[in-house]
Design a protein around this motif. Structure first.
Motif, short mmCIF file in Angstrom:
data_model
loop_
_atom_site.label_atom_id
_atom_site.label_comp_id
_atom_site.label_asym_id
_atom_site.label_seq_id
_atom_site.Cartn_x
_atom_site.Cartn_y
_atom_site.Cartn_z
N ASN A 26 0.82 -1.21 0.00
CA ASN A 26 0.00 0.00 0.00
C ASN A 26 0.86 1.26 0.00
O ASN A 26 0.67 2.17 0.79
CB ASN A 26 -0.98 0.00 1.18
N SER A 27 1.82 1.28 -0.94
CA SER A 27 2.69 2.46 -1.02
C SER A 27 2.72 3.08 -2.41
O SER A 27 3.15 4.21 -2.56
CB SER A 27 4.12 2.10 -0.61
N CYS A 28 2.27 2.34 -3.43
CA CYS A 28 2.31 2.85 -4.82
C CYS A 28 1.00 2.58 -5.56
O CYS A 28 0.15 3.45 -5.66
CB CYS A 28 3.43 2.21 -5.62
N ARG A 29 0.89 1.36 -6.08
CA ARG A 29 -0.20 1.04 -7.01
C ARG A 29 -1.58 1.24 -6.40
O ARG A 29 -2.45 1.87 -7.02
CB ARG A 29 -0.07 -0.41 -7.50
N SER A 30 -1.82 0.68 -5.24
CA SER A 30 -3.15 0.80 -4.65
C SER A 30 -3.45 2.25 -4.27
O SER A 30 -4.60 2.70 -4.37
CB SER A 30 -3.30 -0.13 -3.45
N ILE A 31 -2.42 2.99 -3.87
CA ILE A 31 -2.59 4.42 -3.56
C ILE A 31 -2.95 5.19 -4.84
O ILE A 31 -3.86 6.02 -4.84
CB ILE A 31 -1.29 4.99 -2.93
#
Length: 158
Positions: free
Chosen positions: A10-15
């Motif tokens: 939960n640091s790039c794509r999902s954000i």
């Protein structure tokens, strides 16, 4: 309708997906993101990219799926099977779909190459979200046609 974009860190794509979805979504549709093992921080390149694209970043933070504010109606995993990642399996009676995207957090190379990797992930997610939002969402939600929606989500993933 509440959509959860889920990945491991939960640091790039999902954000990116959460922010883009909420920027484009009609009233009554809301996205959130979480990770099964959140890193605790959003990658600065993700926030910078969103800001360059004119998408609000306020409130975006890396968080665990254990602390969701509401139960999602739809869970979309964004981990990339091609990269050998194991996507977390959300446990709950929800509609699930998988939109695998390579993780830009693991990009190497020059600054320009890394930035291009983040932009590629963003473009893929935005394209899929735009396709999702072109669906007759009100009719699907009213009909509660979960199988039709699942088929459409899988079609969008390509």
């Amino acid at each position: 309708m509440n959509i959860l974009f889920l990945c491991t860190g939960n640091s790039c794509r999902s954000i990116l997906a959460e922010a883009v979805f909420n920027h484009l979504a009609p009233i009554g549709w809301r996205a959130m993101s979480a990770g099964s093992h959140p890193t605790g921080q959003v990658r600065p390149r993700s926030l910078a990219l969103l800001a360059r694209e004119g998408i609000p970043t306020e409130g975006l933070h890396s968080k665990s799926w254990d602390n969701l504010p509401v139960t999602p109606d739809i869970v979309i995993t964004v981990c990339s099977g091609a990269a050998g990642e194991t996507c977390p399996a959300y446990l709950g009676p929800v509609l699930r779909a998988h939109w695998g995207v390579d993780d830009p957090a693991h990009a190497t190379g020059t600054d320009e190459e890394i930035t291009a990797t983040f932009m590629n992930a963003y473009r893929i997610l935005r394209s899929r979200i735009e396709a999702f939002l072109e669906l007759p969402l009100i009719a699907i939600a009213k009909d509660q046609d979960r199988e039709r929606l699942k088929a459409e989500l899988e079609r969008i993933a390509g």
